[in-house]
Scaffold this active site. Structure first.
Site, PDB file in Angstrom:
ATOM      1  N   GLU A 196      27.534  -0.801  65.951  1.00  0.00           N
ATOM      2  CA  GLU A 196      26.789  -0.901  64.706  1.00  0.00           C
ATOM      3  C   GLU A 196      25.342  -0.483  64.992  1.00  0.00           C
ATOM      4  O   GLU A 196      24.736  -0.986  65.938  1.00  0.00           O
ATOM      5  CB  GLU A 196      26.807  -2.331  64.161  1.00  0.00           C
ATOM      6  CG  GLU A 196      26.060  -2.485  62.849  1.00  0.00           C
ATOM      7  CD  GLU A 196      25.988  -3.921  62.367  1.00  0.00           C
ATOM      8  OE1 GLU A 196      25.633  -4.123  61.197  1.00  0.00           O
ATOM      9  OE2 GLU A 196      26.272  -4.837  63.173  1.00  0.00           O
ATOM     10  N   ARG A 416      35.555 -10.211  77.130  1.00  0.00           N
ATOM     11  CA  ARG A 416      34.142  -9.935  76.896  1.00  0.00           C
ATOM     12  C   ARG A 416      33.352 -10.225  78.174  1.00  0.00           C
ATOM     13  O   ARG A 416      33.699 -11.120  78.938  1.00  0.00           O
ATOM     14  CB  ARG A 416      33.615 -10.807  75.761  1.00  0.00           C
ATOM     15  CG  ARG A 416      32.129 -10.639  75.498  1.00  0.00           C
ATOM     16  CD  ARG A 416      31.681 -11.456  74.300  1.00  0.00           C
ATOM     17  NE  ARG A 416      30.242 -11.404  74.133  1.00  0.00           N
ATOM     18  CZ  ARG A 416      29.605 -11.848  73.070  1.00  0.00           C
ATOM     19  NH1 ARG A 416      30.280 -12.376  72.074  1.00  0.00           N
ATOM     20  NH2 ARG A 416      28.287 -11.779  72.993  1.00  0.00           N
ATOM     21  N   LYS A 426      22.305 -10.294  69.457  1.00  0.00           N
ATOM     22  CA  LYS A 426      21.212  -9.473  68.928  1.00  0.00           C
ATOM     23  C   LYS A 426      20.164 -10.340  68.241  1.00  0.00           C
ATOM     24  O   LYS A 426      18.964 -10.072  68.349  1.00  0.00           O
ATOM     25  CB  LYS A 426      21.767  -8.440  67.944  1.00  0.00           C
ATOM     26  CG  LYS A 426      22.523  -7.298  68.583  1.00  0.00           C
ATOM     27  CD  LYS A 426      22.962  -6.303  67.531  1.00  0.00           C
ATOM     28  CE  LYS A 426      23.766  -5.166  68.150  1.00  0.00           C
ATOM     29  NZ  LYS A 426      24.235  -4.208  67.124  1.00  0.00           N
TER      30      LYS A 426
END
Length: 749
Positions: A196, A416, A426
């Site tokens: 993104e 992950r 973020k």
């Protein structure tokens, strides 16, 4: 084209010949379970010996060979198979490890047949490869792992696994990345990396990007870089540019760059289809109530609204009207499915902010859960690689494509990447930027791609580390020591050596029986790797040493001045504080450096013809004092008080040749990366950032201003990376420090 025929059950398996066939691309690999040996059909002739096959393929390709040096490695490769005892094996591995200490490959500067033959011999002997992986032979293991990670090897291992699977008529789960992707066809695999554009890539993204590229290359397929730009509130064009730059830093290059926004019209039309087919409905339930209803398995009051009512509400959403802003579109999957991801997820929502690519054209945008499976199918993706935190959403992913009659996509899960004392959120990283606690997204304290590259992490080490993780599904927080240790193995053989003396309390030394005028000598920048280049060392009768070294000298002690010779400490001058302010040493070049206890670095004092270079040495601590921040933790409560440490120093003039990004070593201090001129402090001096060398990370701040929140009763520890005391009465391994290998106390009480 020539063919190399082999059986998957052949023992030992001819790994070298298979790898060379794929590395040179001079022979097609064919598995024939009826074959009794290995056969190469080349230019109308048949070759059945592995050595001969390797040489023939190498000759056809022009692969580097050095008969005067390679023959001994060929002989060693053959002899390895006859070794039966552990001492014999360890002796051979030790010899090879020594040979590779300052070499990338066995012979020359590129892969040769010698490398492949020896790699194949080790690969084909489980006992030898098992002992190698005990990590007692780091240089050999680095060489072996590099060859293991090459695309040709991964393809060979994938083909071998597929042949064995076909033979056994089983579909066992892959045990490592080398075994590849399910239902993959060579030349037809398409992967995608869909970031993104709302921030900078971090080390977790690096794993996803590298794995997607790895599998695309392994199967001679295609990698799509797709920007998942479905939220105008967060996304900007500048982030797309920086993400592409970050991928370039990682040496990841897609075959094509696309955007989810390229498919907005198609996604919108498909959403209309779902509404008309009764598989989607509009809902204006408040967010908190909707969340609770999903948790409790309660149907929305609008779940059974008519198609016409849903279309009308969706039209209001499309217009971005005040009424439309109250509604969202949900997939009509289930009310009470045990998998809560299947409980009527939102697939469209309203947003009237302009989009950075489409402007004001759209007021409704698809969610990731809807857009991702649809666009994957539309763009021809065969394998969607994603972290297992999305595993609960996999059935949802498949429902979307099934409901719309789209081509199916394979999903491949991997764990992950998490590190202790590290933020990957973020939102939390934004907080540090907004608070001015760091200088930007490329700050060396940040786990962003730019941050870790600026700290001195190499792409080669990152790639090796990511592939070494395997397909483990365990979600764990990793120590940083293993990845930095891997990085050290990459940089140590090629990092030039320089000297620096800390400016604080440096001690001037007068050398008697030394040169009457400055003398120079050209020395290698790396004593065991002449290819690194040469440097000029200046010798004078006035030199500088560090205070710490000077304090350790005994009267009349003989010490070694590195790259010069021995000297005897004749006199010391001290001040009231006990610091050494001056030394006199007598040069004793006939002395034996093997008999001295102290080997020190030094620098000739500046002269009109020789000026030392003022530098700044930078080191950093973790930004937070807690191993793992929970979702509800307030970042401000766990901020490390001091995270940047600056030391002024003088360095030899040879550092002036460095350019930003160059990695080197200040001997007896560690590895550094040249960051630029005054980038961090603004004083115009050359600045060098310390590169962690992989020693076990401690649990508290270098600043010593407090202890970690999760261990409040422990005394503060002063180093992010454990450093043994150079001077002192004892050296102890902390009982609770995380270590890959246990280290016994050197001194017993």
């Amino acid at each position: 084209m020539s063919t190399l025929t082999v059986s998957s059950k052949q023992t030992p398996f001819p790994y070298a010949a298979v790898a060379v066939a794929l590395y040179t691309e001079k022979a097609e690999l064919v598995f024939d379970e009826t074959a009794t040996g290995i056969t190469l059909q080349l230019n109308g002739s048949s070759i059945c010996e592995e050595d001969a096959i390797v040489h023939a393929l190498a000759k056809a390709h022009g692969l580097s060979e050095d008969s005067s040096k390679s023959s001994s490695f060929f002989a060693l490769a053959k002899s390895l198979s006859s070794l039966t005892t552990v001492p014999e094996i360890l002796a051979s591995l030790g010899s090879l490890d020594d040979h590779l200490t300052y070499r990338t490959f066995l012979v020359g500067h590129d892969v040769t047949t010698a490398d492949w033959m020896l790699w194949g011999a080790i690969k084909g002997n489980g006992r030898i490869s098992g002992l190698l992986k005990n990590n007692n032979h780091p240089h050999l293991l680095r060489w072996f792992s590099h060859l293991d990670s090459l695309d040709c090897v991964q393809t060979a291992l994938t083909s071998l696994a597929a042949a064995k699977a076909t033979k056994a008529r089983s579909t066992k789960t892959a045990a490592s990345f080398a075994l590849g992707l399910a239902n993959a066809e060579d030349g037809k695999v398409v992967t995608r990396f869909p970031p993104e554009p709302s921030g900078y890539l971090h080390i977790g993204h690096a794993k996803a990007a590298m794995l997607n590229q790895h599998f695309a290359k392994m199967y001679h397929g295609k990698l799509i870089i797709r920007f998942d730009d479905t939220n105008p509130s967060k996304e900007r064009t500048e982030f797309e540019d920086t993400i592409l730059e970050d991928l370039h830093l990682l040496d990841v290059r897609g075959d094509i760059v696309t955007h989810t926004s390229d498919h907005f019209q198609t996604l919108y039309d498909l959403a209309i289809e779902l509404i008309k087919s009764g598989q989607a409905y509009t809902d204006n339930t408040e967010q908190l109530q909707m969340r609770q209803e999903r948790m409790d398995g309660i149907a929305s009051a609008h779940r059974n609204d008519s198609v016409d009512a849903n279309l009308q509400h969706f039209t209001e959403m499309t217009a971005g009207s005040a009424e439309g802003l109250r509604w969202c579109l949900r997939a009509k999957i289930s009310i009470d499915n045990p998998n809560k991801a299947m409980r009527d997820p939102v697939i469209y929502r309203c947003n009237v902010l302009p989009h950075h690519r489409t402007g004001d054209k759209w007021k409704v945008y698809p969610t990731y859960d809807f857009a991702c499976p649809v666009v994957d199918s539309l763009e021809g993706v065969t394998h969607a690689l994603r972290t297992n935190e999305y595993r609960d959403r996999n059935p949802q992913y498949h429902w979307m494509t099934d409901a719309l009659g789209l081509r199916k996509v394979n999903i491949w899960d991997f764990s992950r990447l998490n590190f202790i004392y590290t933020l990957l959120s973020k939102r939390k990283l934004h907080w540090f930027v907004d608070q001015g606690a760091v200088r930007g997204w490329d700050d060396p304290r940040f786990p962003t791609v730019r941050g870790i590259r600026r700290r001195g992490m190499t792409v080669e080490a990152l790639s090796q580390f990511m592939l070494a993780q395997g397909p483990s599904q365990a979600v764990v927080s990793l120590e940083w020591d293993s990845i930095w240790a891997m990085n050290k193995k990459v940089i140590d053989p090629v990092a030039p050596r320089h000297w620096a003396i800390l400016a604080e309390k440096m001690v001037p030394v007068t050398i008697t029986k030394g040169p009457t005028s400055p003398e120079t000598k050209v020395l290698p920048k790396h004593k065991k790797n002449p290819d690194v280049g040469e440097k000029t060392t200046v010798y004078t009768s006035a030199i500088l040493v560090e205070q710490e070294d000077a304090l350790s000298f005994e009267d009349q002690e003989e010490i070694t001045l590195m790259d010069w010779g021995n000297a005897i400490v004749r006199s010391k001058t001290t001040n009231a504080a006990g610091d050494i302010t001056a030394l006199v040493m007598e040069l004793h070049l006939d002395g034996d450096f093997r008999k001295t206890k102290k080997k020190i670095t030094w620098l000739s004092q500046s002269t009109p013809a020789h000026t030392l270079t003022p530098v700044v040495l930078l080191d950093y601590d973790y930004l937070i004092t807690k191993k793992k921040l929970e979702e509800n933790d307030n970042v401000a409560d766990f901020v490390t008080p001091v995270t940047e440490f600056r030391q002024e120093a003088l360095a030899d003039a040879n550092v002036a040749d460095l350019v930003p990004g160059d990695i080197m070593q200040f001997e007896r201090k560690g590895y550094y990366v040249f960051d630029g001129m005054g980038r961090a402090g603004g004083d115009g001096k050359m600045e060098f950032i310390s590169i962690p060398d992989g020693r076990a990370a401690s649990l508290a701040s270098k600043a010593g201003a407090g202890t970690p929140a999760d261990k409040p009763n422990e005394p503060p520890i002063t180093k992010m990376y454990k450093v043994d005391r150079v001077y002192g009465e004892e050296i102890k391994a902390e009982a609770d420090a995380t270590k890959m290998y246990k280290v016994d106390n050197v001194y017993k009480s």
